[in-house]
Design an enzyme around this catalytic site. Structure first.
Site, PDB file in Angstrom:
ATOM      1  N   HIS A  18      -6.770  -5.214   0.099  1.00  0.00           N
ATOM      2  CA  HIS A  18      -6.138  -5.753   1.272  1.00  0.00           C
ATOM      3  C   HIS A  18      -6.653  -5.211   2.561  1.00  0.00           C
ATOM      4  O   HIS A  18      -7.721  -4.253   2.459  1.00  0.00           O
ATOM      5  CB  HIS A  18      -4.718  -5.812   1.095  1.00  0.00           C
ATOM      6  N   HIS A  21      -6.781  -1.447   2.836  1.00  0.00           N
ATOM      7  CA  HIS A  21      -8.077  -0.586   2.103  1.00  0.00           C
ATOM      8  C   HIS A  21      -9.480  -1.083   2.802  1.00  0.00           C
ATOM      9  O   HIS A  21     -10.369  -0.033   3.010  1.00  0.00           O
ATOM     10  CB  HIS A  21      -8.461  -1.371   0.840  1.00  0.00           C
ATOM     11  N   CYS A 126      10.536   8.603  -7.994  1.00  0.00           N
ATOM     12  CA  CYS A 126      10.252   7.322  -7.749  1.00  0.00           C
ATOM     13  C   CYS A 126       8.768   6.795  -8.590  1.00  0.00           C
ATOM     14  O   CYS A 126       7.809   7.504  -8.405  1.00  0.00           O
ATOM     15  CB  CYS A 126       9.945   7.168  -5.996  1.00  0.00           C
ATOM     16  N   CYS A 129       6.016   6.043  -5.978  1.00  0.00           N
ATOM     17  CA  CYS A 129       5.093   7.137  -5.495  1.00  0.00           C
ATOM     18  C   CYS A 129       4.629   7.467  -6.612  1.00  0.00           C
ATOM     19  O   CYS A 129       3.619   8.315  -6.304  1.00  0.00           O
ATOM     20  CB  CYS A 129       5.941   7.970  -4.718  1.00  0.00           C
ATOM     21  N   CYS A 143      13.984   5.601  -1.394  1.00  0.00           N
ATOM     22  CA  CYS A 143      12.522   6.071  -1.200  1.00  0.00           C
ATOM     23  C   CYS A 143      12.311   5.265  -0.043  1.00  0.00           C
ATOM     24  O   CYS A 143      12.536   4.107   0.163  1.00  0.00           O
ATOM     25  CB  CYS A 143      11.669   5.591  -2.187  1.00  0.00           C
ATOM     26  N   HIS A 146       9.400   2.590  -0.602  1.00  0.00           N
ATOM     27  CA  HIS A 146       9.571   1.409  -1.403  1.00  0.00           C
ATOM     28  C   HIS A 146      10.879   0.858  -1.567  1.00  0.00           C
ATOM     29  O   HIS A 146      11.172  -0.146  -2.098  1.00  0.00           O
ATOM     30  CB  HIS A 146       9.564   1.798  -2.907  1.00  0.00           C
ATOM     31  N   LYS A 296       4.997  -3.415   8.312  1.00  0.00           N
ATOM     32  CA  LYS A 296       3.716  -2.902   7.513  1.00  0.00           C
ATOM     33  C   LYS A 296       3.384  -3.916   6.360  1.00  0.00           C
ATOM     34  O   LYS A 296       4.582  -4.682   5.914  1.00  0.00           O
ATOM     35  CB  LYS A 296       4.388  -1.832   6.936  1.00  0.00           C
ATOM     36  N   LYS A 299       2.884  -6.626  -0.427  1.00  0.00           N
ATOM     37  CA  LYS A 299       2.690  -7.773  -1.138  1.00  0.00           C
ATOM     38  C   LYS A 299       4.138  -8.603  -1.340  1.00  0.00           C
ATOM     39  O   LYS A 299       4.222  -9.644  -1.533  1.00  0.00           O
ATOM     40  CB  LYS A 299       2.379  -7.669  -2.410  1.00  0.00           C
TER      41      LYS A 299
END
Length: 660
Positions: A18, A21, A126, A129, A143, A146, A296, A299
């Site tokens: 995405h 990256h 987690c 992570c 977390c 997440h 942020k 997905k």
């Protein structure tokens, strides 16, 4: 020999690539191209991270095996980087035998040094992570990355004595300014190290729970923790310990990462290297997040940007330029199609594109499309050469420090300066008055400096820069280093054929494109050309776009009357706690209580510079939250060549006065 080694993080292949990256990889590619252009032998590494719980979960969900999943997804990353023209030297996969051998050798080395022990641990794990989180890291029991509560797991594992190197790491950071940059992340890591006892790192997973990983060389009942495995790619790809590339490039290594993996790279990795007897990296360069609608990318939220779509639609060069220019490296930045088009139109079409177009057109008109032999020096010429030298020096220094947005702004000072140079020297007047020598000098200077601009843009947008050089008759000309450009003022060889016109960066009418979107979607099943096609049709369309003035939709007077514009006084200003580009303002607009307004002005004003200023406020704008803070209106400002100016009264006006 002067060398440079840049790495991206290796990307986790439980999903498709995405924008995040793409940004990291394009930045690394630009750095690699820049250092090559500076005359340095360069190694550029990227790759894929292919072990761990999430790979197994993703494979189960897809109804396939972990190996088949990582093969397919790793190939997707490779294919995207090829389409983006990424010039990586190496590509590493953690499922390769060379990497496995390296991981096991270093594990054994650290074990033999007494820095790995067996113990029992109970903690909050987690799965997102893929690590245990400390109580301090949890936010409301979840977390923070997440937003889920980790599972409480108790099991026997192997641990790395990371705490042994806590003091050493803190001292190393202090003794090596720029070890982690920007400085805010260095301060964050020091605060982490000096704020308490660093816990040892769990570096194994029992095979009873996970088998998809690299087996520990000293206990075959366990596999290696994915982070200890993944970080070692930076040396395994170079052929550690005896590889020629390792000896040549490890001493000059720089890593490029996003801020969400700061701790593994700033704490786990250097302590691992210290224990294994390897020297630490030279720099860790940390960038912020790309936000979509102030959030942020995720997905699960459905706000992930497909980089290939944007690059196909607006051209790879414009896409690359936007990413490097828009984000202040280290801070978060907002991605929107509107912002991309705004940069394309303002910086590329209006500034650079217009400069190229008018210079080539005048060369064709006054010198039959050939580079003139201008020899006469004038005071104006000396000033523009000094501006060019300063712009190039700043660009080179800032790019090397990963301050990409400022580097490009420095180069654009020259672009804007050359547009002013054209206006002040007025070649059309020199031609009309028969001042041929002066005209030749002006045009030769313009062509020479356009070549320097194009050369400096090769790292950022190589395709467009190569096209610019070709239009200047420099496609096959020899290139020195960018350092050479600071002291060489050789004009383009007189008589060189120059293109008659340039339409590299046509303006984009986003409103028209969006209006046409329904029609495009109806024809989606039919083969169609990309919006930015090459050839005569593109050039003709671009020429019309450049020459046409931008049309704005008309509004009725009664619509204008709906706007409540008032003069306000900024009583207080402070940085937004969660957004580097926003300021939280307290503004008096003559109401019983002042308003809170969140404004995107932090890039241009410090809180001290805006406090006490009179501003113009759109008072009846519907309140909205910006990064968690409600904004009750909008402060109006005007973008200028040098940044941003507040829209403010010319004299003393009472706060609350209505603009009419």
């Amino acid at each position: 020999m002067d060398r440079f080694y840049i790495t991206t993080p290796i990307y986790y292949v439980n999903g498709s690539p995405h924008l995040g990256h793409a940004y990291t990889t394009l930045v690394a590619d630009s750095l690699a191209r820049f250092h090559r252009a500076m005359g340095q032998e360069t190694f550029f590494l990227t790759g894929t991270d292919e072990h761990g719980d999430k790979i197994v979960q993703a494979a189960d969900k897809a109804g396939t095996t972990p190996q088949a999943l990582v093969d397919a997804n790793s190939a997707a990353f490779r294919d995207l980087w090829k389409r983006f023209g990424i010039t990586n030297t190496g590509f590493v996969r953690t499922t390769e035998e060379r990497h496995k051998r390296c991981v096991q050798a270093i594990l054994q080395k650290v074990f033999d040094a007494g820095d790995i022990y067996h113990g029992e641990y109970s903690g909050h794990y987690c799965f997102g992570c893929e690590r245990f989180l400390t109580d301090k890291e949890l936010v409301d029991g979840k977390c923070p990355d997440h937003q889920i509560a980790p599972e409480l797991i108790s099991e026997k594992n192997y641990f790395f004595r990371m705490s042994k190197y806590q003091g050493w790491l803190a001292e190393h950071i202090k003794a090596n300014p720029g070890f982690i940059r920007p400085q805010r992340y260095e301060a964050e890591v020091l605060s982490m190290l000096e704020g308490g006892v660093l816990e040892d790192l769990c570096i194994s997973r029992p095979k009873s729970r996970l088998t998809w990983g690299i087996e520990l060389p000293f206990d075959t009942d366990y596999v290696c923790y994915v982070w200890f495995d993944a970080l070692l790619n930076y040396v395994s790809a170079l052929g550690w310990p005896e590889g020629e590339d390792y000896r040549a490039f490890w001493p000059v290594v720089e890593h490029l990462v996003a801020k969400d993996i700061l701790k593994p790279h700033a704490v786990f990795w250097p302590t691992m290297l210290k224990s294994a007897g390897l020297t630490p990296y030279r720099h860790l360069n940390v960038h912020g997040y790309w936000l979509v609608r102030d959030t942020k990318m995720s997905k699960s939220l459905g706000n992930v940007v497909d980089p290939l779509t944007m690059a196909d639609k607006y051209g790879l060069s414009a896409f690359r330029y936007f990413l490097l220019r828009e984000m202040q490296f280290g801070s978060d930045a907002s991605f929107s199609e509107e912002a991309l088009v705004g940069r394309l139109n303002a910086d590329l079409a209006n500034d650079l594109g217009n400069l190229f177009s008018r210079t080539l057109t005048m060369t064709s008109k006054y010198f039959q499309g050939q580079a003139p032999d201008g020899q006469v020096e004038t005071r104006d010429n000396s000033e523009i050469l000094e501006l060019a030298r300063t712009a190039m020096e700043n660009y080179q220094a800032q790019f090397a420090e990963c301050v990409f947005s400022r580097a490009l702004e420095s180069l654009w000072e020259l672009v804007r300066g050359l547009n002013k140079y054209v206006d002040s020297r007025a070649p059309w007047t020199l031609a009309k008055e028969g001042r041929t020598e002066e005209l030749a000098t002006v045009m030769a200077t313009l062509l020479m400096l356009l070549r320097k601009i194009a050369l400096h843009l090769v790292p950022v947008m190589p395709e467009a820069a190569d096209e610019m050089l070709a239009q200047l008759g420099q496609a096959n000309a020899g290139r020195g280093t960018l350092k050479d450009e600071l002291c060489s003022w050789t004009r383009i060889e007189p008589g060189t054929e120059i293109a008659a016109k340039s339409n590299i960066f046509p303006r984009v009418d986003l409103a028209a494109e969006m209006a046409a979107a329904p029609a495009k979607s109806e024809a989606a099943s039919k083969p169609k050309a990309k919006p930015q096609v090459k050839g005569e049709a593109k050039k003709e369309q671009a020429a019309k776009a450049v020459s046409a003035s931008e049309e704005l939709a008309e509004v009725e007077f009664q619509d204008f009357q709906k706007l409540d514009l008032r003069v306000g006084m900024v009583l207080d200003a402070m940085p937004h706690p969660d957004a580097d580009r926003l300021l939280k303002l307290t503004v008096d607009i003559g109401e019983p209580a002042p308003r809170q307004i969140v404004a995107g002005l932090a890039e241009f004003f410090t809180p001290e510079q805006i406090k006490g200023r009179l501003v113009t406020v759109l008072a009846n704008l519907k309140p909205r939250k910006l990064r968690g803070l409600e904004s009750q209106g909008m402060v109006l400002a005007v973008r200028t060549d040098s940044g941003m100016e507040l829209l403010t009264p010319s004299g003393e006006v009472k706060t609350g006065s209505k603009v009419s």
